[in-house]
Design a protein around this motif. Structure first.
Motif, PDB file in Angstrom:
ATOM      1  N   UNK A 121      -4.100  28.331  17.416  1.00 16.68           N
ATOM      2  CA  UNK A 121      -3.539  27.053  17.337  1.00 16.68           C
ATOM      3  C   UNK A 121      -2.639  26.994  15.889  1.00 16.68           C
ATOM      4  N   UNK A 122      -1.993  25.958  15.539  1.00 17.20           N
ATOM      5  CA  UNK A 122      -1.483  25.826  14.123  1.00 17.20           C
ATOM      6  C   UNK A 122      -2.346  25.012  13.324  1.00 17.20           C
ATOM      7  N   UNK A 123      -3.514  24.572  13.858  1.00 17.08           N
ATOM      8  CA  UNK A 123      -4.391  23.818  13.075  1.00 17.08           C
ATOM      9  C   UNK A 123      -4.813  24.517  11.741  1.00 17.08           C
ATOM     10  N   UNK A 124      -4.816  23.931  10.447  1.00 16.73           N
ATOM     11  CA  UNK A 124      -5.191  24.623   9.180  1.00 16.73           C
ATOM     12  C   UNK A 124      -6.630  24.262   9.007  1.00 16.73           C
ATOM     13  N   UNK A 125      -6.846  24.527   7.796  1.00 11.04           N
ATOM     14  CA  UNK A 125      -8.641  24.342   7.200  1.00 11.04           C
ATOM     15  C   UNK A 125      -8.703  23.121   6.634  1.00 11.04           C
ATOM     16  N   UNK A 126      -7.835  22.337   6.380  1.00 13.28           N
ATOM     17  CA  UNK A 126      -8.006  20.933   5.537  1.00 13.28           C
ATOM     18  C   UNK A 126      -9.194  20.036   6.201  1.00 13.28           C
ATOM     19  N   UNK A 127      -9.388  19.884   7.283  1.00 15.41           N
ATOM     20  CA  UNK A 127     -10.555  19.145   7.647  1.00 15.41           C
ATOM     21  C   UNK A 127     -11.827  19.801   7.269  1.00 15.41           C
ATOM     22  N   UNK A 128     -11.854  21.138   6.751  1.00 20.54           N
ATOM     23  CA  UNK A 128     -13.316  21.840   6.638  1.00 20.54           C
ATOM     24  C   UNK A 128     -13.358  21.857   5.182  1.00 20.54           C
ATOM     25  N   UNK A 129     -12.347  21.619   4.232  1.00 23.36           N
ATOM     26  CA  UNK A 129     -12.355  21.786   2.808  1.00 23.36           C
ATOM     27  C   UNK A 129     -12.474  20.358   1.966  1.00 23.36           C
ATOM     28  N   UNK A 130     -13.231  20.313   1.221  1.00 24.89           N
ATOM     29  CA  UNK A 130     -13.528  18.968   0.324  1.00 24.89           C
ATOM     30  C   UNK A 130     -11.982  18.782  -0.365  1.00 24.89           C
ATOM     31  N   UNK A 131     -11.598  17.443  -0.184  1.00 25.05           N
ATOM     32  CA  UNK A 131     -10.427  17.011  -0.762  1.00 25.05           C
ATOM     33  C   UNK A 131     -10.377  16.970  -2.477  1.00 25.05           C
ATOM     34  N   UNK A 132     -11.511  16.964  -3.072  1.00 22.98           N
ATOM     35  CA  UNK A 132     -11.827  17.087  -4.260  1.00 22.98           C
ATOM     36  C   UNK A 132     -11.577  18.239  -4.969  1.00 22.98           C
ATOM     37  N   UNK A 133     -11.581  19.329  -4.446  1.00 18.67           N
ATOM     38  CA  UNK A 133     -11.386  20.676  -4.766  1.00 18.67           C
ATOM     39  C   UNK A 133     -10.019  21.031  -5.439  1.00 18.67           C
ATOM     40  N   UNK A 134     -10.105  21.769  -6.498  1.00 17.86           N
ATOM     41  CA  UNK A 134      -8.738  22.344  -7.133  1.00 17.86           C
ATOM     42  C   UNK A 134      -7.848  23.148  -6.200  1.00 17.86           C
ATOM     43  N   UNK A 135      -6.866  23.115  -5.730  1.00 13.21           N
ATOM     44  CA  UNK A 135      -6.240  24.001  -4.775  1.00 13.21           C
ATOM     45  C   UNK A 135      -5.654  25.219  -5.517  1.00 13.21           C
TER      46      UNK A 135
END
Length: 190
Positions: A176-190
């Motif tokens: 699929x084209x689904x990425x990892x955003x749902x598994x990684x905390x939004x507060x982290x530096x990218x």
């Protein structure tokens, strides 16, 4: 890699956020074993990389001993200086990492194995923001792009060059084209 006390503080803070704790939280005496192990991992990296003077030998030995004991208790075999900031291990259980290089914000489930093959000492190079599911195996001198998801019980033996996809199966293929955003905390530096 941790090269200073400031780097150590940054790595520890990013790991805390990746484990879904708030800035004010501290490890509990009776639980939080994985968080305590990650703290020991980062302190071990710091004392190994930064404190080479003989005066620090007892402290270095104490940190290495505690790191080893905690690793054995949790079933983790992880070399130093392997993971970037933002490491998140969801559950304790067998996790074996070879001579891999893993970017920032990696989330691992239990039963993951990342290693080399065929007598080579080189293991995978894994990008940033990668989620690795339960029981996944990543074998050989391959590379995995940023923002990828490795499905549970997948066996990855070829490089994944496309960013932001999900792979699964034996051998792993794009599903699929689904990425990892749902598994990684939004507060982290990218």
């Amino acid at each position: 890699m941790i090269h200073s006390k400031q780097d150590l503080k940054y790595y520890l803070n990013q790991d805390k956020l990746a484990l879904h704790y708030s800035d004010d939280d501290k490890p509990s005496i009776i639980k939080d074993e994985i968080w305590k192990w990650e703290i020991l991992l980062r302190k071990n990296e710091y004392v190994t990389n930064c404190l080479s003077n003989i005066i620090w030998f007892p402290y270095r030995a104490w940190i290495k001993y505690r790191y080893h004991k905690c690793s054995v208790k949790l079933g983790f075999t992880v070399p130093l200086n392997c993971f970037g900031p933002g490491l998140s291990i969801a559950h304790y259980g067998t996790i074996t990492i070879g001579n891999a290089k893993v970017g920032r914000n990696c989330r691992l489930q239990e039963g993951v194995n990342i290693g080399s093959t065929g007598g080579s000492k080189k293991a995978a190079t894994i990008g940033d923001n990668v989620f690795i599911g339960t029981g996944a195996k990543i074998i050989g001198d391959i590379s995995i792009a940023n923002n990828c998801v490795i499905g549970a019980n997948s066996v990855v033996v070829k490089s994944i060059n496309e960013n932001g996809i999900t792979v699964a199966g034996v051998p792993a293929k794009k599903i699929s084209e689904n990425d990892s955003k749902t598994f990684i905390d939004d507060r982290l530096d990218s």
